[in-house]
Design an enzyme around this catalytic site. Structure first.
Site, short mmCIF file in Angstrom:
data_model
loop_
_atom_site.label_atom_id
_atom_site.label_comp_id
_atom_site.label_asym_id
_atom_site.label_seq_id
_atom_site.Cartn_x
_atom_site.Cartn_y
_atom_site.Cartn_z
N ALA A 13 0.72 -0.77 0.10
CA ALA A 13 0.17 0.09 0.05
C ALA A 13 0.71 1.35 -0.05
CB ALA A 13 -1.06 -0.21 1.48
N ASP A 159 20.60 3.08 -9.08
CA ASP A 159 21.53 3.49 -8.84
C ASP A 159 22.19 3.51 -10.13
OD1 ASP A 159 20.85 4.18 -6.55
OD2 ASP A 159 21.35 1.71 -5.88
N ARG A 162 20.43 5.34 -12.65
CA ARG A 162 20.65 7.08 -12.40
C ARG A 162 21.92 7.43 -13.27
NH1 ARG A 162 18.70 6.87 -6.29
NH2 ARG A 162 16.82 7.86 -6.48
N HIS A 187 24.03 0.11 -1.70
CA HIS A 187 22.82 1.15 -2.28
C HIS A 187 22.65 2.07 -0.94
CE1 HIS A 187 19.28 3.38 -4.07
NE2 HIS A 187 18.78 3.18 -2.14
#
Ligand code: NAX
Length: 329
Positions: A13, A159, A162, A187
């Site tokens: 959710a 990453d 990006r 990360h």
């Protein structure tokens, strides 16, 4: 039509969950002939919100969506799972130390690892997105007695994406022209986006972008700090791009990697590249035609890269030390 596969998703959710579920249900991840069951797992207070998400899934009338389970019961949630996407976790709040965050989330991933081992298929693959994802993955893997270590992954694909986008912008090319981009390590802000082996249209990035100072400085920093920059701009952490990266990871792990390329995902270390066993570190990975995966060997690591890799691996070892009580001997 194939038999349905079951995808269990925690934190269903939440923001990433919302950006993830509809793409899985639409068939854009596992293919147009693969029905899916979605097992959506949330903590009890979030079950009413999850009910709303289920209503929206119903309202899409997706042809490939076979069944939906919404639950806070881990045994029910991971039952017969083919994939476990562990997205839910507790975010860092003001005043919380990194070690507090590690141990609060560590507690969550102990139970989830046990429940996956007890209920999921023996072939179930687990991808951890919830942060700190490498160490959460280590805890889940260590508590999933009987499941092979090579079925556990933590996400560094956001990453990688990006980094590819930053290199493409600088070089004035499309991101799809950037290949061989490995994120090494954690990360976190110590991750190392390895530009020394990346390629643009097959040429070394360092030949296309000759501004070494930018590569060693601003490029790495931009990738490392991108999550924080998005929070600053949007007032909320990256969700759609994170969900996209999670799905990219799954697709890359079920699709043979193009010859000569690799993708980034954090896996249980096996001694490759001199990185000791017993942590979950991002490395260059290739997926084979038979669906297995391996660490790509022989990627050159120069002195600059080695320094960066050492720093991020040292951080992962510190994280492991902070949660050692959650890792059964
Ligand atoms: P949200 O806070 O929107 O959603 C998280 C959801 O997880 C909530 O609905 C919450 O109720 C649920 N949850 C918490 N504990 C749970 C448990 N024990 N079992 C099941 N559900 C639980 O966060 P969202 O933006 O969706 O981000 C989720 C996680 O992804 C965070 O930990 C975040 O740090 C991490 N990220 C990881 C990234 C990566 O590259 N690996 C990038 C994006 C993102 O920051």
């Amino acid at each position: 039509m194939k038999d349905p596969i079951t995808i269990s998703i925690t934190g269903a959710a939440g923001n990433i969950g919302y950006a993830l579920l509809f793409r899985i249900a639409s068939g854009s991840v596992f293919g147009p002939d693969q029905p899916v069951n979605l097992n959506l797992i949330e903590i009890e207070p979030a079950l009413p919100a999850l009910e709303g998400v289920v209503m929206e899934l119903d309202d899409c009338a997706f042809p490939l969506l076979n069944d939906i389970v919404a639950t806070s019961d881990l045994n029910e949630g991971f039952k017969d799972a083919d994939w476990a996407l562990l997205v839910g976790s507790v975010p860092r709040k003001a005043g919380m130390e990194r070690n507090d965050l590690l141990s609060i989330n560590g507690g969550i991933f102990t139970g989830q690892g046990q429940a996956i081992a007890a209920n999921a298929k023996s072939t179930c693959r687990t991808l951890v997105v919830g942060n700190p994802c490498n160490t959460n993955c280590l805890i889940a893997m260590a508590n999933a007695a009987g499941l092979p270590k090579n079925q556990f992954f933590a996400m560094t694909r956001l990453d990688e994406n990006r980094a590819k986008s930053q290199l493409a912008k600088k070089a004035g090319v499309h991101p799809s022209q950037v290949t061989n981009l490995c994120i090494w390590g954690n990360h976190s802000a110590t991750q190392y986006p390895d530009f020394t082996n990346a390629r643009i249209d097959g040429k070394p990035v360092t030949e296309v972008i000759t501004d070494r100072e930018w590569l060693e400085g601003e490029f790495i920093k931009t990738v490392q700090q991108r999550g924080a920059a998005i929070i600053k701009a949007r007032g909320a952490s990256s969700a759609a791009s994170a969900a996209n990266a999670a799905l990219d990871t799954v697709v890359s792990l079920i699709t043979p990697t193009p010859e000569g390329d690799w993708h980034s995902v954090a896996v249980a270390t096996d001694g490759s590249y001199g990185i000791e066993e017993g942590i979950i570190a991002s490395m260059p990975i290739k997926t084979n035609a038979d669906g297995s995966w391996e660490v790509v060997q022989g990627v050159p690591v120069d002195e600059f890269s080695q320094g960066k890799i050492d720093a991020t691996i040292a951080e992962l070892k510190e994280e492991r030390e902070a949660v050692k009580d959650l890792i059964p001997a």
